[in-house]
Write a protein that holds these residues in place. Sequence first.
Motif, short mmCIF file in Angstrom:
data_model
loop_
_atom_site.label_atom_id
_atom_site.label_comp_id
_atom_site.label_asym_id
_atom_site.label_seq_id
_atom_site.Cartn_x
_atom_site.Cartn_y
_atom_site.Cartn_z
N ALA A 531 0.83 -1.21 0.00
CA ALA A 531 0.00 0.00 0.00
C ALA A 531 0.87 1.26 0.00
CB ALA A 531 -0.92 -0.01 1.21
N ALA A 532 1.98 1.24 0.75
CA ALA A 532 2.87 2.41 0.80
C ALA A 532 3.54 2.65 -0.55
CB ALA A 532 3.93 2.21 1.88
N LEU A 533 3.92 1.59 -1.24
CA LEU A 533 4.55 1.74 -2.56
C LEU A 533 3.55 2.30 -3.57
CD1 LEU A 533 6.62 -1.58 -2.78
CD2 LEU A 533 7.43 0.70 -2.13
N ALA A 534 2.32 1.81 -3.51
CA ALA A 534 1.29 2.33 -4.41
C ALA A 534 1.02 3.81 -4.12
CB ALA A 534 0.01 1.51 -4.25
N LEU A 535 1.03 4.18 -2.84
CA LEU A 535 0.81 5.58 -2.45
C LEU A 535 1.91 6.48 -3.02
CD1 LEU A 535 -0.33 7.90 -0.70
CD2 LEU A 535 1.03 6.99 1.19
N LEU A 536 3.17 6.07 -2.85
CA LEU A 536 4.28 6.88 -3.35
C LEU A 536 4.20 7.06 -4.86
CD1 LEU A 536 7.19 5.43 -1.18
CD2 LEU A 536 6.33 7.77 -1.11
N THR A 537 3.83 6.00 -5.55
CA THR A 537 3.72 6.08 -7.01
C THR A 537 2.59 7.01 -7.43
OG1 THR A 537 4.60 3.85 -7.27
CG2 THR A 537 3.31 4.73 -9.10
N ARG A 538 1.45 6.92 -6.75
CA ARG A 538 0.32 7.78 -7.10
C ARG A 538 0.65 9.25 -6.85
NH1 ARG A 538 -3.51 9.86 -4.08
NH2 ARG A 538 -3.08 8.50 -2.30
N LEU A 539 1.27 9.53 -5.70
CA LEU A 539 1.64 10.91 -5.40
C LEU A 539 2.67 11.45 -6.39
CD1 LEU A 539 1.84 10.78 -1.49
CD2 LEU A 539 0.05 11.82 -2.89
N GLN A 540 3.57 10.59 -6.82
CA GLN A 540 4.55 11.01 -7.81
C GLN A 540 3.87 11.38 -9.13
OE1 GLN A 540 7.29 7.98 -9.34
NE2 GLN A 540 8.95 9.48 -9.26
N ASN A 541 2.94 10.55 -9.54
CA ASN A 541 2.22 10.83 -10.79
C ASN A 541 1.42 12.12 -10.70
OD1 ASN A 541 3.23 8.48 -11.89
ND2 ASN A 541 1.42 7.26 -11.39
#
Length: 683
Positions: A531-541
């Motif tokens: 979940a944390a990795l998905a969060l970081l990716t979404r915020l980056q996008n």
Amino acid sequence: MTKPLIKIDDLSLGFTARDGRQAPILRGVSLELRAGETLGIVGESGSGKSTVALAMMGYLKSGLSVFRGNAFFDGHDMFALPEKERARLRGSSIALIPQNAGQALTPTLKIGQQINEALRLHTELDASARAGRVIELLSRVRLPSPEDMALRYPHELSGGQQQRAAVAMALAGNAKALLLDEPTTGLDVTTQAHILEFLRHLAQEMGVAMIYVSHDLGVIARVADRVAVMYAGQLAEEGLTREVLRAPQHPYTRGLLASIPRLGEPGIPASMPGVPPAVGSELTTCAFADRCDQVRPECRQSVPALLEAPHGRVRCLFSNDPGQPRETTIRDPQIKDAPALTLDQVAISYSKIGWFDRLIGKKDPTPTVERATFGLKKGETLGLVGESGSGKSTILRAIAGLVGTKDGSVTLSDGESLAAPVNGRDRETLRRVQMIFQNADASLNPRQTIGEILAAPLRLYFGLKGDDARKRAEDLLEAVRLPARYLDRFPGQLSGGEKQRVGVARAFAANPEVTLCDEVTSALDVSVQAAALALLTRLQNENGSSYIFVSHDLAVVRAVSDRVAVLYQGRICEIGPSAQVYAPPYHPYTSTLMGAVLEPDPDTAPALLANDMTEKSPPAKGCPFQRRCPRHMGDVCDTEVPPARDLGTGHLIHCHMLPKQLVRSADTSVDQVSNEAAENAMA
């Protein structure tokens, strides 16, 4: 069949709530363990795995009590024994090896003194016999030069060596059983692999029973004979490790396995939705029902029993239904050609010589980091991987201004230099570069509410106060999938994954151009990590931020990175696009890192590991990996800096071996490499 050494029978324990209700943490758990057997206990944070392991020692944390059931060790009812007798058994027959050996060892006492003290308390040996036994124990745990190690203080040992010293202390009383609570969580992949290989031999050679608590299913696959999967204080599934991990029957076990990043599978694995039931809550249905992808009306009618299954036991009414596979999220970053950050020939040194040494001609020690050169584009994620001491976090700290550089330059997109330390940078420069730390507990002020923590950067960088700051803080929490009511909570009231999300929100409060992620998922269980990795990716996008992502977990770096730099002793061995770095040809060091990654598959081949040794400083000349390389080629490796082999599209390997040889090295078996390394050493 031999009698079990450890047995817990229908054990329920917990605390008494304010309304007088019994609030269980463990709910009717039954497990057995025999001499020489290793039991792995896995599950998310709060699942009860550490509690059940400690209960096997007859230990209860403050405020807990036994509601029903028993715990037996070697025929002794642990909860019925007098405290003095329990303490004697814990020291002499059953021993605990904690997660952080560095904190468990007394920093002011030498290793030999600490083991001697354990021998004095738990054996009848005289002083002379104890001195010999100290050396014997250090040899048994395969520490090099045991006489020298006995005279060292804990801080003079590497993380892996500290962990082995803790094992030696645990064995001082001729323990029949060892309880290991996440003992390799903070270790890099090769050190972890060496420790696990050692523990396997220990169980086989000495017949020691081991209870291994971990959230890492790759570790459990490597060391455990059987595995118990805990959820909400219950056993969700239990059986032979190979069968449980190859063909899991419970949807929770399948969810854990699906959350693990894999070396050969790019993209971010799917995390399980929802959260576990609150600790101590009353269960009237299947505990996993609200998160299950195959839930049916029958699941909500009662608490399922633990049923016999072909591989062991499972708590599920529909265990034969495989459910729907969760899809991996493939990253699609919006990378621009414009640079976000550039490092050029950066050198960093922690050691400095005094004026007198300089006067007599003594040279500066070899830098901790040397010739670090790479660029970071806007919207890109660059992964930095390597063992502990490879310089990954040191480079991040230099970019953040927490340590100074000796040579070279660090510049932002507009050419602004980051040479000034953090306390010498202006607000705008501070805003542009933010850092997310590994330990959220240490980086969040426990005396401030989450609202106050998030308001600080909003006030500093944008002048927001009062309602405006609170509204923006609510938006930040929403972005990291936390409810607005958390603004009034303190960090101690949040789980580990929730604290890490607050750390991410605080970094993004500054709207940074470059975000430095230092081991941000290393202490998280696999579902929270996904979940944390998905969060970081979404915020980056959404924000177009650039990341430098440091981790010792190569599979995690594979999931989130566009490019990867492999470091050893502060030198870049290999750098290039992720897909190319993770496929042959490899640098020999990259190859050993790949081989040490533990997949959650008990049938994976043994890892090809670099020599198990600790280097205090980089070599003054030649290849930085020369002393440990399984493909060492002789004088050329010892005396000459390796050339940069350009394999195209920005993939550089710093090695004396030709690309053709590197490909062959990647395909060589463990035995062939060992034989070739021996021949090279003799030559």
